[in-house]
Design a protein around this motif. Structure first.
Motif, mmCIF file in Angstrom:
data_model
loop_
_atom_site.group_PDB
_atom_site.id
_atom_site.type_symbol
_atom_site.label_atom_id
_atom_site.label_comp_id
_atom_site.label_asym_id
_atom_site.label_seq_id
_atom_site.Cartn_x
_atom_site.Cartn_y
_atom_site.Cartn_z
ATOM 1 N N ALA A 18 -43.301 -63.480 -57.408
ATOM 2 C CA ALA A 18 -44.101 -64.711 -57.453
ATOM 3 C C ALA A 18 -44.343 -65.233 -56.046
ATOM 4 O O ALA A 18 -43.644 -64.861 -55.103
ATOM 5 C CB ALA A 18 -43.395 -65.765 -58.288
ATOM 6 N N VAL A 19 -45.330 -66.083 -55.929
ATOM 7 C CA VAL A 19 -45.618 -66.748 -54.655
ATOM 8 C C VAL A 19 -45.790 -68.235 -54.930
ATOM 9 O O VAL A 19 -46.528 -68.626 -55.844
ATOM 10 C CB VAL A 19 -46.922 -66.207 -54.009
ATOM 11 N N VAL A 20 -45.083 -69.056 -54.151
ATOM 12 C CA VAL A 20 -45.311 -70.498 -54.209
ATOM 13 C C VAL A 20 -46.075 -70.864 -52.943
ATOM 14 O O VAL A 20 -45.719 -70.430 -51.850
ATOM 15 C CB VAL A 20 -43.988 -71.287 -54.241
ATOM 16 N N THR A 21 -47.143 -71.632 -53.095
ATOM 17 C CA THR A 21 -47.798 -72.168 -51.906
ATOM 18 C C THR A 21 -47.172 -73.522 -51.622
ATOM 19 O O THR A 21 -47.174 -74.407 -52.475
ATOM 20 C CB THR A 21 -49.315 -72.292 -52.114
ATOM 21 N N ARG A 22 -46.583 -73.615 -50.438
ATOM 22 C CA ARG A 22 -45.897 -74.853 -50.063
ATOM 23 C C ARG A 22 -46.723 -75.607 -49.033
ATOM 24 O O ARG A 22 -47.480 -75.002 -48.269
ATOM 25 C CB ARG A 22 -44.555 -74.547 -49.390
ATOM 26 N N LEU A 23 -46.510 -76.894 -48.995
ATOM 27 C CA LEU A 23 -47.251 -77.740 -48.061
ATOM 28 C C LEU A 23 -46.308 -78.702 -47.361
ATOM 29 O O LEU A 23 -45.378 -79.231 -47.992
ATOM 30 C CB LEU A 23 -48.291 -78.567 -48.829
ATOM 31 N N ALA A 24 -46.554 -78.915 -46.083
ATOM 32 C CA ALA A 24 -45.832 -79.944 -45.338
ATOM 33 C C ALA A 24 -46.654 -80.218 -44.085
ATOM 34 O O ALA A 24 -47.401 -79.343 -43.632
ATOM 35 C CB ALA A 24 -44.440 -79.456 -44.948
ATOM 36 N N PRO A 25 -46.528 -81.399 -43.517
ATOM 37 C CA PRO A 25 -47.233 -81.645 -42.256
ATOM 38 C C PRO A 25 -46.831 -80.605 -41.206
ATOM 39 O O PRO A 25 -47.640 -80.208 -40.368
ATOM 40 C CB PRO A 25 -46.776 -83.048 -41.859
ATOM 41 N N SER A 26 -45.563 -80.161 -41.267
ATOM 42 C CA SER A 26 -45.110 -79.067 -40.409
ATOM 43 C C SER A 26 -43.851 -78.468 -41.020
ATOM 44 O O SER A 26 -43.069 -79.168 -41.652
ATOM 45 C CB SER A 26 -44.779 -79.587 -39.013
ATOM 46 N N PHE A 27 -43.684 -77.153 -40.804
ATOM 47 C CA PHE A 27 -42.468 -76.489 -41.278
ATOM 48 C C PHE A 27 -41.504 -76.210 -40.124
ATOM 49 O O PHE A 27 -40.603 -75.381 -40.256
ATOM 50 C CB PHE A 27 -42.814 -75.190 -42.007
ATOM 51 N N ILE A 28 -41.704 -76.885 -38.986
ATOM 52 C CA ILE A 28 -40.807 -76.679 -37.838
ATOM 53 C C ILE A 28 -39.398 -77.153 -38.209
ATOM 54 O O ILE A 28 -39.223 -78.199 -38.825
ATOM 55 C CB ILE A 28 -41.330 -77.426 -36.587
ATOM 56 N N ARG A 29 -38.419 -76.333 -37.850
ATOM 57 C CA ARG A 29 -37.020 -76.592 -38.209
ATOM 58 C C ARG A 29 -36.176 -76.787 -36.945
ATOM 59 O O ARG A 29 -36.614 -76.417 -35.849
ATOM 60 C CB ARG A 29 -36.467 -75.373 -38.977
#
Ligand code: AMP
Ligand code: MG
Length: 520
Positions: free
Chosen positions: A188-199
């Motif tokens: 499966a694939v989930v499309t994720r969203l965030a202003p940024s994925f920087i960790r």
């Protein structure tokens, strides 16, 4: 489907010059260009309508082939240059070196209605950061991420979001409990969203390599786009940036403690620089209230990421971030002060939060003791956290001895309530009634406020597991039902009361319900 795609991250930060998708160390680059893997037969299982709208995608468009192809990774939009980010991390307290997006592929940033959303496909195939794994994700873990990130949002917890959940049509081999029992599962694939994925780990990797130039570029980029009010890069701005990350991370974990969410893998590569809950793996929700509980069987020995330890772990992770950005500042004082203040600020806020959960909104000298004895009583026998706090709203000041009866649904086995414990509870309820007398609120006002703090519905592991079991057989009704219910976790929603219940006995020791691993 026309998307207003921007690529500030990949345009403004150094790219890996090697385009070949081979697993390797990637120096002096923030990301590598990659192409998502083609999938055999993508099938859309669910869309988050509000997020499609936020990206400028109409409902009609979500049913079209274009949507299916783009958000499964089969087709690349003309203005998109997909990439995987390079980051490192401390895993379970140890420096793990380079990790990176091993199976998450970023399509770009959608600029829409003054908001920026990075679009990321999770489970879309190999990248240079896949190490010894396949870059894929299974339906089981994808449903868990999809449902929980949305549930968290509606609970008021800062989190990454989801756009869509798709089956890829491919089979993926997994060893769920790491015990040699491998089996094929649906990909499966989930499309994720965030202003940024920087960790945090994005900063740590450069610092660990003594690559201060790239560290500075990444930090300046982060401030420019996400902390722009801090102004131009300077030592002061970097310290102020750290302070804001610390504040946001504190708020995030405070919410986790309020709703009883246990992340399970709070490694620094799973800590968002925006203070968002990120990477839903072997997480869980407290059922029996227990400060020592973790859902992650991989962490069963040390229980580093147990419920009661989450705030301290956030602080520990912030130490790692402070060390990482220290070379840009050259003075430890400012950073140390922020780290030092973290515990005091957290303790004060936690006290306030725990008081608000029992309907106490002012502060008095006996409150610490009142809350402390409640924590002890909640742990004395198996007591469901969500049900306890929710039922407590019905407590009557003039009848404290009815208190125990009011919350009785929260106890897993009433027989465990010995006479001695009952007496302790009665005493607690008596002191509690006296304390509530000193609050200015009417009963109705108190109930209303408490019900906005204490959710009625959370995504218990067994619920996610029921959605997974049915979906695996092609029946998506539970998935749909839970998704809809979790949009309004604080509302009564009488049509869903079957989900307002303690964990059933069959789920107590079941894989996926009480036992989870990082295998996903
Ligand atoms: P996690 O514990 O899920 O946060 O993952 C830690 C690291 O392992 C990250 O760098 C992930 O990208 C990577 N990873 C996890 N699962 C896979 C997978 N199936 N294929 C490639 N990389 C993975
Ligand atoms: Mg991760």
């Amino acid at each position: 489907m026309k998307l207003n795609l921007k690529n500030t991250f990949s345009k403004e930060l150094p790219a890996d010059p090697i385009k070949e998708n081979t697993r390797r160390q990637v120096p002096e680059a923030c990301f590598s260009y990659v192409t998502p893997k083609k999938t055999a037969k993508p099938e859309l299982l669910h869309v988050v309508p509000s997020m499609a709208q936020a990206l400028g995608i109409s409902e009609e468009e979500t049913y079209k082939k274009d949507f299916l192809e783009v958000f499964s990774g089969n087709a690349i939009l003309p203005n998109s240059s997909p990439y995987a980010m390079c980051y490192g991390g401390h895993q379970f307290g140890n420096w793990a070196g380079q990790l990176g997006d091993g199976r998450a592929i970023n399509l770009g940033e959608i600029d829409q209605a003054n908001k920026r959303w990075v679009v990321q496909l999770k489970g879309a195939g190999e990248t240079p950061y896949s190490r010894n794994a396949d870059g894929l994700a299974v339906l089981r873990s994808s449903i868990r991420e999809y449902l929980c990130s949305e549930a968290m949002y509606y609970l008021g917890v800062p989190t990454t979001r989801a756009l869509s959940l798709m089956l890829t049509g491919d089979k993926v081999l997994r060893d769920v409990l790491y015990n040699g029992n491998t089996a094929y599962e649906k990909g499966a694939v989930v499309t994720r969203l965030a202003p940024s994925f920087i960790r945090f780990g994005n900063f740590e990797i450069f610092s660990s390599r003594n690559d201060i130039a790239t560290l500075k570029k990444l930090t300046d980029y982060t401030i420019k786009y996400f902390y722009s009010h801090l102004g131009e890069p300077s030592k002061e701005a970097y310290v102020a940036f750290f302070k804001e990350v610390a504040d946001k991370s504190l708020e995030m974990v405070l919410h986790w403690q309020r709703v009883g969410f246990v992340h399970g893998v709070m490694n620094t590569d799973n800590m968002s620089i925006l203070g968002l809950t990120i990477d839903y793996g072997p997480y869980g929700w407290l059922e029996g209230y227990d400060l020592g509980w973790t859902p992650n069987t991989t962490d069963r020995q040390n229980k580093r990421y147990r419920y009661g330890n989450q705030p301290q772990v956030v602080q520990w992770n912030l130490y790692q971030l402070a060390n990482a950005i220290y070379p840009l500042i050259g003075e430890a004082e400012g950073l140390e002060e922020i780290l030092h203040n973290f515990s005091t600020t957290y303790d004060a806020k936690e006290q306030e939060m725990l008081a608000s959960k029992i309907g106490v909104f002012t502060s008095q000298s006996g409150d610490v003791k009142l809350l402390h004895s409640l924590q002890e009583l909640l742990q004395a026998t198996e007591t469901d956290m969500t049900i306890f706090y929710r039922e407590l709203a019905a407590f009557k000041l003039d009848a404290p001895l009815e208190g125990l009866d009011i919350v009785k649904e929260a106890f897993y086995t009433l027989e465990e309530l010995t006479e001695e414990l009952k007496e302790k509870w009665n005493l607690w309820f008596t002191v509690y009634a006296e304390r509530l007398e000193k609050e200015a609120l009417s009963a109705d006002e108190r109930i209303e406020k408490m019900q906005k703090i204490n959710p009625k519905y959370v995504l218990r592991n067994y619920m996610a597991q029921l959605a997974i079991d049915a979906s695996d057989k092609g029946n998506y009704s539970v998935l749909n039902e839970l998704f809809t219910m979790l949009l309004k976790p604080y509302e009564e929603q009488p049509e869903y009361t079957k989900w307002y219940a303690k964990r059933p006995e069959w789920a107590r020791n079941k894989v996926g319900c009480s036992m989870l691993s990082c295998s996903s």
